[in-house]
Design an enzyme around this catalytic site. Structure first.
Site, short mmCIF file in Angstrom:
data_model
loop_
_atom_site.label_atom_id
_atom_site.label_comp_id
_atom_site.label_asym_id
_atom_site.label_seq_id
_atom_site.Cartn_x
_atom_site.Cartn_y
_atom_site.Cartn_z
CG HIS A 1 -1.59 1.28 1.53
ND1 HIS A 1 -2.62 1.97 0.80
CD2 HIS A 1 -1.18 2.01 2.71
CE1 HIS A 1 -2.99 2.88 1.26
NE2 HIS A 1 -2.34 3.23 2.54
CG HIS B 1 1.18 7.20 4.28
ND1 HIS B 1 1.48 6.39 3.20
CD2 HIS B 1 -0.28 6.71 4.51
CE1 HIS B 1 0.35 5.26 2.92
NE2 HIS B 1 -0.43 5.41 3.84
CG ASP B 2 -0.66 4.30 6.73
OD1 ASP B 2 -1.29 5.34 7.16
OD2 ASP B 2 -1.02 3.82 5.63
CD GLU C 1 -3.18 5.78 12.45
OE1 GLU C 1 -2.97 7.01 12.77
OE2 GLU C 1 -4.30 5.38 12.62
CG ASP C 2 -1.04 1.34 10.57
OD1 ASP C 2 -1.71 1.93 11.22
OD2 ASP C 2 -1.00 1.24 9.39
CG ASP D 1 -3.68 6.91 2.42
OD1 ASP D 1 -3.46 5.89 2.35
OD2 ASP D 1 -4.21 7.29 3.48
MN MN Z 1 -2.67 4.77 4.27
#
Ligand code: MN
Length: 748
Positions: free
Chosen positions: A60, A85-86, A89-90, A148
């Site tokens: 992704h 980018h993630d 967050e992840d 995204d």
């Molecule tokens: Mn994403």
């Protein structure tokens, strides 16, 4: 420990190499090394994590980076940020880690992206505020966010159907307008098509099928139309490409919906685009107008359908010349004329401006826009959802440009009035505005502005803002300012509204219970008591349907109770106590609705657990969704209803899927519109089909004939879609009838 299989590792590597092919020529060693570092880091961070589709998560991130590099043509910093980018967050890593490794800029963008993450955030209004805050910070955040979202839409198939509809709705509601505003037409187009496909698969497939069917005929007509243009332009030594612009399935569907026309009527509008490679020695504008004159020498233009967005580009940077001409088959054809540079901007918007380095003018506009966003965000009291709605109105660029007496130019939304303009310049000017002098004429504050108007605002010290000005305002700024002025008085409105509501309920001979209030709140699609009171208090809502809303059954039961209590002459406090008990009893006896399961609409029930939305009046059998207005009450909307779309994006967590059981007994008022050619006996035949053949009850039927064309409006009681479709197809077979369609809104 190996977290991925060999095949998976190979798959990741393949995708990454694909991506490198796209970018490697554009960047120097140093930048490529930064990108490589970002990929390796992100890959390790996401190791072992998979998406719903079963693919490794990093796929992704690579895909998003590819869109950012290829479609948006952004630089290395943005690509690095996309790959990462993630991560925050992840995974366990923090923004500080990113900053240590990749520097402040990248960390800043990743931080922005993390703040607006959460694809299924139900409070989209708040999300929008966050998004806009980041835009005013660094526009790259929103560009990457859009990339995204695009990839998430491209891979939506692996989601549960209900989520798909939600995400698609949110995309249409929020991201499409943003993409439009930033001039990213290609991306916007793809988002729209994907959302449409997931939200309305049947309609999508139908339109695709019809487009496919007409392909041959279409190509023939287009070839015929462009042949003389081609020949002439070649003679004149113009370097150009000419192409047919196929309308998107989504825009066709939208036109069909909004205008209530058939596929063929929408489809009839052809559009051609001529893109020229301009000669360096003459201005681009001049060359586009030369081509325009060539085209209009061949085909007659429609008067006042020449649009010049070269002299004054659209606010999102779009430049082009549009003209509508009469084609050889007697059909209007839109011709768009622009240079390669303009075409690039039209497709890629913001990013293209960067590439052509002509960002100065555009950036000033963007800066302007961002400044407006900042202003709105600064109003701390503004209700997030209200803000969103007002703001969305301004995302589309149907703009006019008007001038101050000194000649300063302002862009205003189309439909703006004198008040809008006054507030645009200064809120004091708005608050005191009593009218304007436009091109030497004295005009009222409600006057709608036109392109090119020169406006002098007239004020009076005695003037104060009026609530009904909201009816005559379009711009976010004016609306926010007017509302702000009135929010100060909000409590007064609530108190006033409470009294009106309570009296109205008493007039219906119904007790004032929470349950009854709830019915009213649900009926008008409101959120809570306060909202009901304030809407009534401000005079926006009139309670003229109360007897309908407070249905008979519950009324009887409660009247009985009312009488008993009064015959016993209890004191008022005691009355209230009993009321509370009853409320609780009702509350406990009605089951809470399970959000996880589809809500089944059953007939015969006295319908206390659901009501049908007044905005779209669904009938049994239609595709619907439900909005949980309280724990035990669902408001049913048609899928695709505008109101429902709003709810999807603002209160997604309160949306449930819903299904009808077979409805046979109960019937629902539906409005049918028919038109065709008038002939003797046609009205008779229509009513025969309705009442004799289909045994449908009519409430009213009205026909109007002008010059041999008739239009009819029928109000019928229909049980379900099956009956309705059968009726429509039978009506359509009557000789002379051209079109039969259902009108969602019962009242205009
Ligand atoms: Mn994403």
């Amino acid at each position: 420990m190996q977290l991925f299989t060999q095949a998976e590792i190979r798959h990741i590597e393949d995708r990454y190499q694909d991506f490198l092919k796209v970018i490697h020529e554009k960047f120097d060693e140093e930048r490529l090394a930064r990108i490589e570092k970002a990929f390796r880091f992100a890959n390790a961070a996401h190791e072992g994590i998979k998406r719903k589709s079963g693919e490794p998560y990093i796929i992704h991130s690579i895909a998003v980076a590819k869109i950012v590099a290829k479609d948006l043509a952004l630089g290395a910093t943005s690509i690095v940020a996309s790959l990462l980018h993630d991560v925050v967050e992840d995974t366990e890593y923090t923004v500080a880690d990113i900053e240590n490794m990749f520097g402040e800029k990248v960390a800043h963008i990743v931080d922005g992206l993390t703040k607006i993450s959460g694809d299924f955030d139900s409070r989209q209004a708040l999300s929008l505020k966050k998004i806009l805050t980041t835009i005013s910070d660094d526009v790259r955040v929103i560009l990457i966010k859009l990339a995204d979202r695009l990839h998430n839409m491209q891979t939506l198939d692996s989601m549960m159907p209900q989520k798909r509809i939600k995400i698609a709705g949110e995309t249409l509601f929020l991201y499409v307008p943003l993409a439009h505003r930033l001039g990213l037409y290609a991306l916007k187009h793809e988002l729209e098509e994907l959302s449409f496909q997931h939200k309305h698969p049947n309609e999508y497939n139908q339109i695709r099928y019809m487009l496919h069917n007409q392909e041959e005929k279409r190509n023939y007509l287009i070839d015929k139309f462009i042949k003389p243009i081609k020949e002439k332009l070649n003679e004149e030594n113009v370097e150009f490409t000419i192409s047919h612009r196929l309308k998107s399935t989504y825009s066709i569907w939208q036109k069909m919906q909004n205008k209530g026309v058939s596929f063929n009527e929408v489809y009839d509008l052809m559009a051609i685009r001529i893109v020229i490679k301009p000669k360096p020695e003459i201005s681009e504008k001049r060359q586009c107008f030369d081509v325009l004159s060539t085209v209009t020498d061949i085909y007659k233009p429609k008067p006042d359908r020449i649009r010049d967005w070269i002299t004054i580009p659209k606010i999102n940077g779009y430049e082009s010349l549009h003209v509508t001409v009469m084609g050889p088959q007697g059909k209007w054809v839109e011709v768009q004329i622009r240079t390669e540079r303009m075409d690039e901007i039209a497709e890629h918007g913001f990013a293209a401006h960067y590439r052509y380095k002509d960002i100065s003018v555009y950036e000033a506009e963007l800066e302007n826009w961002i400044e407006k966003i900042r202003e709105h965000l600064q109003s701390p009291e503004s209700d997030a959802f209200e803000f969103l709605n007002d703001f969305k109105l301004n995302l589309y660029d149907n703009e006019i440009n008007v001038f101050t007496p000194k000649g300063d130019m302002y862009f205003m939304p189309k439909g703006s009035t004198v008040i809008d303009f006054a507030y645009e310049i200064h809120s004091d000017l708005g608050n005191k505005c009593i009218g304007a002098k436009i091109n030497q004429n004295l005009l009222p504050i409600t006057h709608v502005l036109e392109n090119g108007d020169q406006i002098e605002i007239l004020t009076s010290e005695k003037q104060t803002p009026k609530l009904d000005w909201l009816k005559y305002t379009t711009s976010t700024k004016a609306r926010t300012k007017i509302k702000d002025a009135f929010k100060l008085e909000k409590n007064k409105h609530i108190e006033k509204g409470k009294i009106i509501v309570e009296e109205a309920i008493k007039k219906e001979n119904v007790p004032l219970t929470f349950n009854n209030l709830k019915k009213i709140i649900a009926h008008y699609n409101l959120n809570n008591k306060e909202q009901l009171y304030s809407e009534v208090g401000m005079g926006f809502l009139e309670l003229n349907e109360l007897s309908q809303i407070l249905g008979k059954k519950s009324q009887n039961k409660l009247i009985k109770y009312w009488n008993i209590t009064f015959s016993k002459k209890k004191k008022e406090e005691e009355v209230e106590e009993v009321e509370k008990d009853i409320e609780e009893e009702i509350e406990n006896s009605t089951k809470k609705i399970d959000k996880q399961k589809p809500f089944i609409l059953k007939e015969g029930h006295d319908n206390i657990d659901f009501s049908l939305a007044k905005c779209c009046n669904p009938i049994p059998g239609e595709k619907v969704i439900g909005y949980l207005s309280s724990d035990d009450h669902v408001i049913i909307h048609k899928i695709g209803c505008k109101e429902a779309e709003k709810l999807l994006s603002s209160k997604g967590e309160l949306i449930v899927t819903a299904e009808w059981t077979k409805f046979k007994k109960q019937s629902y008022l539906s409005r049918i519109h028919i038109n065709g050619f008038d002939r003797v006996g046609i009205v008779n035949e229509v009513s025969n089909v309705i009442s004799k053949e289909n045994n449908i009850n009519m409430r009213s039927i009205k026909f109007d004939t002008t010059e041999g064309i008739f239009e009819g409006e029928l109000f019928l009681y229909i049980h379900n879609t099956e009956d309705l479709n059968k009726l429509i197809s039978q009506l359509q077979k009557i000789k002379g009838i051209d079109n039969v369609s259902r009108v969602e809104n019962l009242y205009d």
